[in-house]
Design a protein around this motif. Structure first.
Motif, PDB file in Angstrom:
ATOM      1  N   GLU A 232      49.452 -51.838  35.522  1.00 14.66           N
ATOM      2  CA  GLU A 232      49.345 -50.424  35.390  1.00 14.66           C
ATOM      3  C   GLU A 232      50.232 -49.871  36.398  1.00 14.66           C
ATOM      4  O   GLU A 232      50.999 -48.711  36.128  1.00 14.66           O
ATOM      5  CB  GLU A 232      47.925 -50.032  35.531  1.00 14.66           C
ATOM      6  N   GLY A 236      53.265 -47.559  34.960  1.00 16.88           N
ATOM      7  CA  GLY A 236      53.094 -46.198  35.197  1.00 16.88           C
ATOM      8  C   GLY A 236      54.057 -45.489  36.004  1.00 16.88           C
ATOM      9  O   GLY A 236      54.300 -44.364  35.756  1.00 16.88           O
ATOM     10  N   HIS A 237      54.588 -46.357  37.239  1.00 22.00           N
ATOM     11  CA  HIS A 237      55.234 -45.589  37.865  1.00 22.00           C
ATOM     12  C   HIS A 237      56.969 -45.660  37.253  1.00 22.00           C
ATOM     13  O   HIS A 237      57.708 -44.746  37.416  1.00 22.00           O
ATOM     14  CB  HIS A 237      55.562 -46.437  39.342  1.00 22.00           C
ATOM     15  N   ARG A 241      55.031 -41.510  35.812  1.00 20.04           N
ATOM     16  CA  ARG A 241      53.709 -40.577  35.710  1.00 20.04           C
ATOM     17  C   ARG A 241      52.566 -41.247  36.762  1.00 20.04           C
ATOM     18  O   ARG A 241      51.531 -40.765  36.635  1.00 20.04           O
ATOM     19  CB  ARG A 241      53.102 -40.700  34.375  1.00 20.04           C
ATOM     20  N   LEU A 242      52.891 -42.072  37.600  1.00 20.59           N
ATOM     21  CA  LEU A 242      51.878 -42.721  38.476  1.00 20.59           C
ATOM     22  C   LEU A 242      52.543 -42.819  39.651  1.00 20.59           C
ATOM     23  O   LEU A 242      53.187 -43.888  40.126  1.00 20.59           O
ATOM     24  CB  LEU A 242      51.534 -44.062  37.743  1.00 20.59           C
ATOM     25  N   ILE A 247      48.263 -44.404  43.151  1.00 21.18           N
ATOM     26  CA  ILE A 247      48.257 -45.869  43.188  1.00 21.18           C
ATOM     27  C   ILE A 247      47.332 -46.282  44.417  1.00 21.18           C
ATOM     28  O   ILE A 247      46.304 -47.206  44.085  1.00 21.18           O
ATOM     29  CB  ILE A 247      49.536 -46.852  42.874  1.00 21.18           C
ATOM     30  N   TYR A 325      60.939 -50.507  35.956  1.00 16.59           N
ATOM     31  CA  TYR A 325      60.672 -50.079  37.213  1.00 16.59           C
ATOM     32  C   TYR A 325      61.912 -49.980  38.480  1.00 16.59           C
ATOM     33  O   TYR A 325      61.959 -48.927  38.929  1.00 16.59           O
ATOM     34  CB  TYR A 325      59.811 -51.170  37.711  1.00 16.59           C
ATOM     35  N   ILE A 510      54.123 -37.559  30.094  1.00 14.77           N
ATOM     36  CA  ILE A 510      54.055 -37.284  31.255  1.00 14.77           C
ATOM     37  C   ILE A 510      53.354 -35.952  31.518  1.00 14.77           C
ATOM     38  O   ILE A 510      52.710 -35.701  32.376  1.00 14.77           O
ATOM     39  CB  ILE A 510      55.396 -37.386  32.043  1.00 14.77           C
ATOM     40  N   ASP A 513      49.628 -36.037  31.032  1.00 16.01           N
ATOM     41  CA  ASP A 513      48.879 -36.520  32.400  1.00 16.01           C
ATOM     42  C   ASP A 513      48.879 -35.471  33.585  1.00 16.01           C
ATOM     43  O   ASP A 513      47.967 -35.421  34.234  1.00 16.01           O
ATOM     44  CB  ASP A 513      49.670 -37.984  32.694  1.00 16.01           C
TER      45      ASP A 513
END
Length: 577
Positions: A232, A236-237, A241-242, A247, A325, A510, A513
């Motif tokens: 995740e 997510g990153h 959006r994370l 985290i 990523y 995005i 969220d």
């Protein structure tokens, strides 16, 4: 042994005063007269190398005994526990600075190797001490460095210390290289998300059992939860959006620790994900990049000097997820300035003045620093040019709270507009102005292809036809086709670079969220998401705000975007003249 000897006295001395009192009982030692004592700083370093881990207590005792013998008094202690001597990023520099300031004239060490093992560092810092009229003295190496012979002896000892350090470094380098060749990280330790099976494990009977060192992904519910969290985090990153802060917050709430047993922080999360270990990779120094001291080049942070090699352990994520990523991280590091990463405000690094085209910063107007270290007054985003000189720029400004509120309202409105756009409803605010440049580009590209193909067909026909065209007719036709093709290519080359068009609907997940988590997210978390959505926030006089999202053209295309490292301050000043 006589009743007054050290061996029969108890307990052992615990302070310098007690030691002096004890040493008076030893025959042949004369207790110094206080006004004859020379002040000195005692320096203690415990090396990270196991064979050099001489306890601080032993070093302290030897230095105290030396002080009594040589009529010195230790006025302060400087200690560097678990520090290498291969560099001078240590507290020894405090002692050097105090000698230069004239506080003391002597630095006392257990052995010269405690001062350091770096040839350059030893030479430079010893020179600083002696230039200030000070001395570096060893408690166990009786050398008078005021004489030529003494300096030679000390130089030989220090050179041998440097040699021993180089030899140990070479052995460690060979060990690290071997470990990497079999797919293991250079240092064996626990890693988050993995079960570590070390090379040696106790057998419970006071002995050791040898086994193959390896890292495995467990199958317990706790192991599966860690696996899902790692996937995740990467996914997510990569989707922007994370943020790392979010985290870290989630992993701390889950009760997880880093491989070193410490709490998760945004920096620790970034370091872990960037290492690529969870992708089945090992990070190493690039062999084609030369570093003066490769051992001190931290490839965990110096991305230009590192590369990845396959590890022997299982990966948590797929190669495609790792690639996504990495692309996101490259974009972030290219566009984000270090100072804006840890700022306490949501829009730091985004805000710009439309007049001088300089960034706007948060200023606490009418502020006074309170006892708790915080500032009073009203924080505002101010034009930095006007702040320095009121006559230099009209200057935009807005209270921080107002911008935060307007930002939230803008995000909510944009989310609503994009959802309507996704459903096929007209949204004039999201319709970009169109021009005919791209249509001209497509026509010219088709012309170039068409004329090129015609020339190729003419050549084939002339070569294979039983009744070819006369040579002069063929050459005239080829010349005309070539002229038409060259003219089309010339016009094509004159067109501006094609614009990268972005569909606002691509940003909908995005934005949703961000809207849902706005109240719960930290400023750093919001800013991490906004980096993928916003180019700039332009603040004019009377608190007028213009939002420049990623799907619209940059209003200042010649200026670097949020926190960008591209361009120096001098270049930015030149661009605004």
């Amino acid at each position: 042994m006589t009743p007054g000897s050290l061996e029969t006295r108890a307990p052992s001395p615990t302070s310098e005063a007690e030691l002096v009192s004890t040493l008076r009982q030893i025959p042949g030692i004369q207790t110094p007269i206080p006004n004859e004592l020379t002040p000195a700083i005692g320096y203690i370093r415990v090396s990270m190398a196991r064979e050099e881990m001489i306890s601080p207590e032993l070093q302290r005792k030897a230095i105290l005994e030396w002080a009594v013998r040589t009529k010195h008094i230790i006025v302060d202690w400087v200690e560097d526990p678990d520090k290498t001597g291969r560099n001078f990023k240590r507290r020894i520099m405090e002692a050097v600075a105090r000698v230069e300031a004239g506080e003391v004239g002597v630095i006392a060490v257990w052995k010269y190797s405690r001062f350091g093992r770096s040839r350059y560092g030893q030479t430079v810092n010893l020179h600083r001490v002696e230039q200030a009229g000070g001395q570096l003295l060893s408690a166990t190496e009786d050398i008078d460095a005021r004489t030529a012979t003494g300096r030679l002896q000390r130089g030989i000892i220090m050179e041998f210390n440097a040699y021993e350090s180089d030899r140990a470094a070479e052995q460690w380098a060979e060990t690290h290289e071997y470990r990497r060749s079999v797919g293991l990280p250079s240092g064996g330790r626990a890693r988050f998300g993995y079960i570590w099976h070390p090379r040696k494990v106790p057998d419970g009977k006071g002995k050791w059992i040898l086994q193959d060192e390896r890292y495995e992904i467990g199958d317990t519910p706790e192991d599966k939860a860690e696996h899902e969290a790692i996937v995740e985090a990467y996914v997510g990153h990569a989707a922007s959006r994370l943020p790392f802060g979010e985290i870290a917050r989630r992993w701390k709430l889950a009760g997880w620790k880093t491989g070193l047993g410490t709490e998760w922080t945004p920096q620790a999360v970034a370091h872990y994900l960037d290492s690529g270990f969870a992708a089945g990779l090992l990070v190493v120094h690039r062999k084609d990049v030369h570093c003066p001291n490769r051992g001190q080049c931290n490839v965990s942070y110096n991305r230009a000097h590192r590369e990845y090699i396959p590890g022997a352990h299982e990966a948590h994520i797929t190669p495609e997820q790792w690639e996504d990523y990495e692309k996101t991280r490259e974009r972030e590091l290219a566009n984000t300035a270090p100072k804006s990463v840890d700022s306490g405000y949501t829009f730091t690094g985004f805000t710009w003045c439309p007049h001088c085209r300089k960034r706007e910063q948060v200023i606490h107007t009418g502020s006074k620093r309170k006892k708790d270290g915080t500032k009073s007054g009203t924080p505002k985003y101010w034009c930095t040019t006007r702040r320095a000189d009121v006559n230099a720029c009209v200057g935009g400004r807005i209270p921080l709270a107002d911008l935060e509120q307007q930002g939230h309202e803008w995000i909510v409105k944009v989310a609503d507009d994009i959802q309507r756009l996704a459903l096929g409803m007209p949204v004039p605010e999201l319709e970009n102005d169109q021009d005919d440049t791209e249509e001209i580009r497509r026509r010219l590209e088709a012309d170039v292809s068409r004329y090129t193909a015609a020339m190729e067909r003419a050549l084939v026909k002339q070569a294979l036809d039983e009744d070819p065209a006369p040579a002069d007719v063929h050459q005239a036709a080829m010349k005309k086709l070539k002229a038409l093709r060259d003219q089309a290519q010339e016009e094509l080359d004159k067109l501006p670079e094609p614009k990268i068009t972005t569909d606002p609907v691509d940003f909908l997940p995005i934005i949703l969220d961000l809207v849902d988590g706005w109240e719960e997210m930290t400023n750093q978390g919001r800013r991490g998401v906004l980096t993928a959505l916003l180019r700039r926030v332009i603040i004019d006089v009377d608190s007028n705000v213009q939002w420049a999202p990623m799907w619209e053209p940059d209003p200042f295309p010649e200026e670097p975007e949020k926190g960008s490292r591209k361009g120096s301050r001098a270049q930015m000043r030149a661009a605004t003249r």
